[in-house]
Design a protein around this motif. Structure first.
Motif, mmCIF file in Angstrom:
data_model
loop_
_atom_site.group_PDB
_atom_site.id
_atom_site.type_symbol
_atom_site.label_atom_id
_atom_site.label_comp_id
_atom_site.label_asym_id
_atom_site.label_seq_id
_atom_site.Cartn_x
_atom_site.Cartn_y
_atom_site.Cartn_z
ATOM 1 N N ALA A 114 25.823 -2.200 46.036
ATOM 2 C CA ALA A 114 26.158 -1.841 44.652
ATOM 3 C C ALA A 114 27.315 -0.851 44.655
ATOM 4 C CB ALA A 114 24.948 -1.230 43.952
ATOM 5 N N LYS A 115 28.038 -0.847 43.553
ATOM 6 C CA LYS A 115 29.145 0.085 43.358
ATOM 7 C C LYS A 115 28.683 1.203 42.431
ATOM 8 C CE LYS A 115 33.592 0.370 40.942
ATOM 9 N NZ LYS A 115 34.575 -0.397 40.133
ATOM 10 N N LEU A 116 28.870 2.451 42.864
ATOM 11 C CA LEU A 116 28.502 3.582 42.024
ATOM 12 C C LEU A 116 29.440 3.666 40.824
ATOM 13 C CD1 LEU A 116 26.882 6.225 41.514
ATOM 14 C CD2 LEU A 116 28.598 7.403 42.930
ATOM 15 N N ILE A 117 28.847 3.656 39.633
ATOM 16 C CA ILE A 117 29.636 3.828 38.410
ATOM 17 C C ILE A 117 29.752 5.305 38.081
ATOM 18 C CG2 ILE A 117 29.777 3.352 35.942
ATOM 19 C CD1 ILE A 117 28.137 0.813 36.455
ATOM 20 N N SER A 118 28.589 5.974 37.992
ATOM 21 C CA SER A 118 28.579 7.382 37.613
ATOM 22 C C SER A 118 27.241 8.003 37.980
ATOM 23 C CB SER A 118 28.823 7.527 36.112
ATOM 24 O OG SER A 118 28.642 8.860 35.683
ATOM 25 N N ASP A 119 27.269 9.283 38.333
ATOM 26 C CA ASP A 119 26.025 10.022 38.563
ATOM 27 C C ASP A 119 25.667 10.887 37.364
ATOM 28 O OD1 ASP A 119 27.977 11.943 38.723
ATOM 29 O OD2 ASP A 119 27.454 12.642 40.726
ATOM 30 N N ASP A 120 26.281 10.578 36.218
ATOM 31 C CA ASP A 120 26.033 11.329 34.988
ATOM 32 C C ASP A 120 24.897 10.669 34.209
ATOM 33 O OD1 ASP A 120 26.105 12.817 32.692
ATOM 34 O OD2 ASP A 120 28.009 11.993 31.956
ATOM 35 N N ALA A 121 23.715 11.272 34.269
ATOM 36 C CA ALA A 121 22.569 10.732 33.534
ATOM 37 C C ALA A 121 22.794 10.806 32.033
ATOM 38 C CB ALA A 121 21.299 11.489 33.917
ATOM 39 N N GLY A 122 23.615 11.745 31.586
ATOM 40 C CA GLY A 122 23.906 11.876 30.161
ATOM 41 C C GLY A 122 24.612 10.654 29.598
ATOM 42 N N ALA A 123 25.419 9.991 30.422
ATOM 43 C CA ALA A 123 26.110 8.778 29.971
ATOM 44 C C ALA A 123 25.112 7.663 29.714
ATOM 45 C CB ALA A 123 27.137 8.348 31.013
ATOM 46 N N ILE A 124 24.064 7.609 30.517
ATOM 47 C CA ILE A 124 23.008 6.602 30.310
ATOM 48 C C ILE A 124 22.265 6.902 29.015
ATOM 49 C CG2 ILE A 124 20.888 5.623 31.265
ATOM 50 C CD1 ILE A 124 22.005 6.379 34.058
ATOM 51 N N ASP A 125 21.944 8.172 28.793
ATOM 52 C CA ASP A 125 21.255 8.565 27.554
ATOM 53 C C ASP A 125 22.099 8.231 26.329
ATOM 54 O OD1 ASP A 125 19.147 9.532 29.050
ATOM 55 O OD2 ASP A 125 19.866 11.608 29.032
ATOM 56 N N ALA A 126 23.402 8.455 26.429
ATOM 57 C CA ALA A 126 24.296 8.158 25.300
ATOM 58 C C ALA A 126 24.357 6.655 25.043
ATOM 59 C CB ALA A 126 25.696 8.696 25.579
ATOM 60 N N ALA A 127 24.331 5.856 26.111
ATOM 61 C CA ALA A 127 24.345 4.402 25.967
ATOM 62 C C ALA A 127 23.072 3.922 25.276
ATOM 63 C CB ALA A 127 24.494 3.742 27.332
ATOM 64 N N ILE A 128 21.947 4.519 25.639
ATOM 65 C CA ILE A 128 20.678 4.154 24.995
ATOM 66 C C ILE A 128 20.686 4.579 23.533
ATOM 67 C CG2 ILE A 128 18.186 4.594 24.998
ATOM 68 C CD1 ILE A 128 18.396 4.845 28.066
ATOM 69 N N ALA A 129 21.255 5.742 23.247
ATOM 70 C CA ALA A 129 21.367 6.190 21.851
ATOM 71 C C ALA A 129 22.211 5.216 21.044
ATOM 72 C CB ALA A 129 21.962 7.592 21.795
ATOM 73 N N ALA A 130 23.299 4.724 21.636
ATOM 74 C CA ALA A 130 24.114 3.712 20.958
ATOM 75 C C ALA A 130 23.296 2.451 20.705
ATOM 76 C CB ALA A 130 25.353 3.384 21.789
ATOM 77 N N GLY A 131 22.433 2.112 21.668
ATOM 78 C CA GLY A 131 21.543 0.970 21.493
ATOM 79 C C GLY A 131 20.565 1.165 20.355
ATOM 80 N N LEU A 132 20.098 2.393 20.160
ATOM 81 C CA LEU A 132 19.183 2.676 19.052
ATOM 82 C C LEU A 132 19.884 2.535 17.703
ATOM 83 C CD1 LEU A 132 17.268 5.753 20.533
ATOM 84 C CD2 LEU A 132 16.321 3.481 20.071
ATOM 85 N N VAL A 133 21.123 2.991 17.629
ATOM 86 C CA VAL A 133 21.898 2.801 16.401
ATOM 87 C C VAL A 133 22.061 1.311 16.123
ATOM 88 C CG1 VAL A 133 24.166 3.086 15.322
ATOM 89 C CG2 VAL A 133 23.140 4.986 16.575
ATOM 90 N N ALA A 134 22.450 0.566 17.148
ATOM 91 C CA ALA A 134 22.664 -0.871 16.996
ATOM 92 C C ALA A 134 21.393 -1.587 16.559
ATOM 93 C CB ALA A 134 23.175 -1.458 18.310
ATOM 94 N N THR A 135 20.284 -1.246 17.198
ATOM 95 C CA THR A 135 19.007 -1.891 16.882
ATOM 96 C C THR A 135 18.588 -1.590 15.444
ATOM 97 O OG1 THR A 135 18.327 -1.691 19.192
ATOM 98 C CG2 THR A 135 16.600 -2.113 17.597
ATOM 99 N N SER A 136 18.819 -0.363 15.003
ATOM 100 C CA SER A 136 18.446 0.022 13.638
ATOM 101 C C SER A 136 19.261 -0.742 12.610
ATOM 102 C CB SER A 136 18.628 1.532 13.459
ATOM 103 O OG SER A 136 17.813 2.263 14.355
ATOM 104 N N TRP A 137 20.552 -0.867 12.840
ATOM 105 C CA TRP A 137 21.392 -1.607 11.896
ATOM 106 C C TRP A 137 21.061 -3.098 11.919
ATOM 107 C CZ3 TRP A 137 26.256 -0.144 9.228
ATOM 108 C CH2 TRP A 137 26.396 1.243 9.101
ATOM 109 N N GLU A 138 20.813 -3.641 13.094
ATOM 110 C CA GLU A 138 20.426 -5.046 13.171
ATOM 111 C C GLU A 138 19.139 -5.290 12.388
ATOM 112 O OE1 GLU A 138 19.108 -8.528 16.360
ATOM 113 O OE2 GLU A 138 19.788 -6.589 17.118
ATOM 114 N N ALA A 139 18.184 -4.375 12.545
ATOM 115 C CA ALA A 139 16.901 -4.520 11.855
ATOM 116 C C ALA A 139 17.088 -4.511 10.340
ATOM 117 C CB ALA A 139 15.952 -3.394 12.272
ATOM 118 N N VAL A 140 17.982 -3.672 9.846
ATOM 119 C CA VAL A 140 18.240 -3.647 8.405
ATOM 120 C C VAL A 140 18.801 -4.995 7.946
ATOM 121 C CG1 VAL A 140 19.623 -2.608 6.568
ATOM 122 C CG2 VAL A 140 18.545 -1.148 8.290
ATOM 123 N N GLY A 141 19.693 -5.576 8.747
ATOM 124 C CA GLY A 141 20.219 -6.896 8.416
ATOM 125 C C GLY A 141 19.126 -7.946 8.337
ATOM 126 N N VAL A 142 18.193 -7.903 9.287
ATOM 127 C CA VAL A 142 17.071 -8.843 9.282
ATOM 128 C C VAL A 142 16.183 -8.610 8.067
ATOM 129 C CG1 VAL A 142 14.986 -9.558 10.520
ATOM 130 C CG2 VAL A 142 17.090 -9.113 11.792
#
Length: 362
Positions: free
Chosen positions: A206-234
Motif C-alpha cells: 500500500a501507498k501511504l496517503i497521510s498519517d493525519d487522522a483529522g483528515a479521515i474525520d473531516a472526510a467522514i464529516a463530509a459524508g454526513l453532510v452528503a448523507t443528510s442532503w441525500e436523505a432530504v431529497g429522498v
C-alpha cells in the motif's frame, strides 16, 4: 436567513436533474441494480463529463467546487433520482486524497476513468462483533496492510481503495490498488440497490496517503453532510408521491386526501421534513467552523434525518396501503433507501449520544 443555494449551484442542480431524467430513468436504474456492478458505468461517466464529480472537490484538487453546499446539492439530486453509484465512497476517499494534496490520483477519479472507494469500517464476525483492526507495517520502502474491512461500497468495481489502518498508535490512510497481492474481495448486492463487499488484506502493499487522522474525520464529516442532503431529497419524493396519491385515490366517491385525519398526518410530515432540511443546511453552514462545532451539527443532522426519514417512509407506505410495498412502485424503493440512509455512517441513536457529548464539551 437566506436558504438559497446561489445561481451557479442552481445551474448544477438543473443540469443534473435533466441528466438523470434523460439518461437514468427508472428502467435504467432497474437494469443497473440487477447488474453485477450495481450501477451503470455509462451513466457514471456521463456525470463525470458533466462535471458532477468535479463539484465535490476544490480547484487545487482538479475540481471546481468542494464546499459543503456543492456536495449537498449533488447528493440531494442523486437522492431524488435514487441513482446508484459510488457517490459517497468517491466523496470520502477523495476528500482524504484532497487533504493530502494528491491531485494526480484524483484526476482519474474526477474524469470517471477510475472508480475509487473507501474502506474504513472493520468487518464483522459471525456473532456481530468487529474483527481485529487493520494494521500497517513497514515493508521495504513502502507499507503493507493486514486486516479486514466490511461493507465497502462498490468494491467489485473499484480500481483504487483508500484504506484506513492503525500505524504507530494512530490512524493513517493508505492507497491500495484492486488486485494487489494479498488482497481478496467478496462482493454482494445491497437491499436498497447498488453493491458492496468485504475486503481482506494480508501483507498487501500500500501507498501511504497521510498519517493525519483529522483528515479521515473531516472526510467522514463530509459524508454526513452528503448523507443528510441525500436523505432530504429522498424524503421530498416520498412526500410528493404520497400527496399525489392522496389526490387521486378515491374512497366513498371522494379523494382520500379530503379526509381530515390524513391531512393532519401529511401536515405533520411536511413540517418534520422542513426541520430535517434545516438541520442538513446547518451541517453544511457550520462545516468550516472548529472541529467540535462541525461534528455537533453533523450529528444533529444525521439524528434528524434518521428520525424524520423513518417517519416519512412509514407514513408513505401506510397511506399508499399494500401497493406501497410492491416492487413495481418506485415509492417502495425510496422507502428502502431512506431506511438504509438512517444507518449509513451511524444511526440516530449513535449520533444523538455523540451530539450530547459534544454539547457538554461546548
Amino acid at each position: 436567513m437566506d436558504f438559497s443555494i446561489g445561481e451557479d449551484r442552481q445551474m448544477l442542480v438543473d443540469s443534473l436533474s435533466r441528466y438523470f431524467a434523460d439518461k437514468a430513468d427508472w428502467k435504467v436504474r432497474e437494469a443497473a441494480i440487477a447488474s453485477e456492478a450495481g450501477f451503470d458505468r455509462d451513466v457514471w461517466n456521463g456525470m463525470a463529463e458533466l462535471g458532477v464529480l468535479g463539484a465535490l472537490f476544490g480547484e487545487d484538487a482538479g475540481g471546481f467546487g468542494g464546499s459543503p453546499f456543492d456536495i449537498g446539492v449533488v447528493f440531494k439530486e442523486a437522492g431524488r433520482a435514487l441513482s446508484t453509484g459510488p457517490f459517497l465512497a468517491t466523496l470520502m476517499a477523495g476528500k482524504v486524497l484532497e487533504a493530502a494534496g494528491d491531485a494526480d490520483t484524483l484526476e482519474g477519479v474526477i474524469s470517471g476513468e477510475k472508480i475509487l472507494t473507501f474502506a474504513n469500517d472493520p468487518a464483522v464476525s459471525a456473532d456481530g462483533r468487529p474483527v481485529d483492526a487493520t494494521t500497517a507495517a513497514k515493508s521495504g520502502d513502502g507499507w503493507a496492510l493486514t486486516g479486514q474491512k466490511g461493507v465497502v461500497d462498490y468494491l467489485g468495481s473499484a480500481d483504487l481503495i483508500v484504506v484506513t489502518a492503525e500505524m504507530d498508535g494512530s490512524t493513517a490512510s493508505f492507497l491500495v490498488e484492486r488486485g494487489a497481492s494479498g488482497a481478496s474481495t467478496r462482493d454482494y448486492p445491497l437491499i436498497d440497490g447498488g453493491s458492496a463487499g468485504e475486503l481482506t488484506l494480508s501483507n498487501t502493499p500500500a501507498k501511504l496517503i497521510s498519517d493525519d487522522a483529522g483528515a479521515i474525520d473531516a472526510a467522514i464529516a463530509a459524508g454526513l453532510v452528503a448523507t443528510s442532503w441525500e436523505a432530504v431529497g429522498v424524503m421530498e419524493v416520498l412526500r410528493d408521491s404520497t400527496l399525489d396519491y392522496l389526490k387521486t385515490r378515491k374512497q366513498f366517491g371522494i379523494p382520500i386526501g379530503k379526509f381530515q385525519a390524513l391531512q393532519h398526518r401529511m401536515a405533520t410530515l411536511a413540517l418534520e421534513i422542513e426541520q430535517a432540511w434545516s438541520a442538513a443546511i446547518n451541517a453544511a453552514a457550520y462545516f468550516d467552523k472548529d472541529t467540535a462545532t462541525r461534528d455537533r451539527y453533523c450529528s444533529a443532522a444525521k439524528f434528524s434525518i434518521g428520525q424524520v426519514g423513518r417517519l416519512a417512509a412509514e407514513e408513505a407506505i401506510q397511506m399508499h396501503g399494500g401497493i406501497g410495498m410492491t416492487w413495481e412502485l418506485p415509492l417502495s424503493h425510496y422507502a428502502k433507501r431512506m431506511t438504509m440512509l438512517g444507518h449509513v455512517l451511524g444511526d440516530d441513536d449513535l449520533h444523538l449520544s455523540r451530539f450530547i457529548e459534544l454539547s457538554k464539551a461546548a
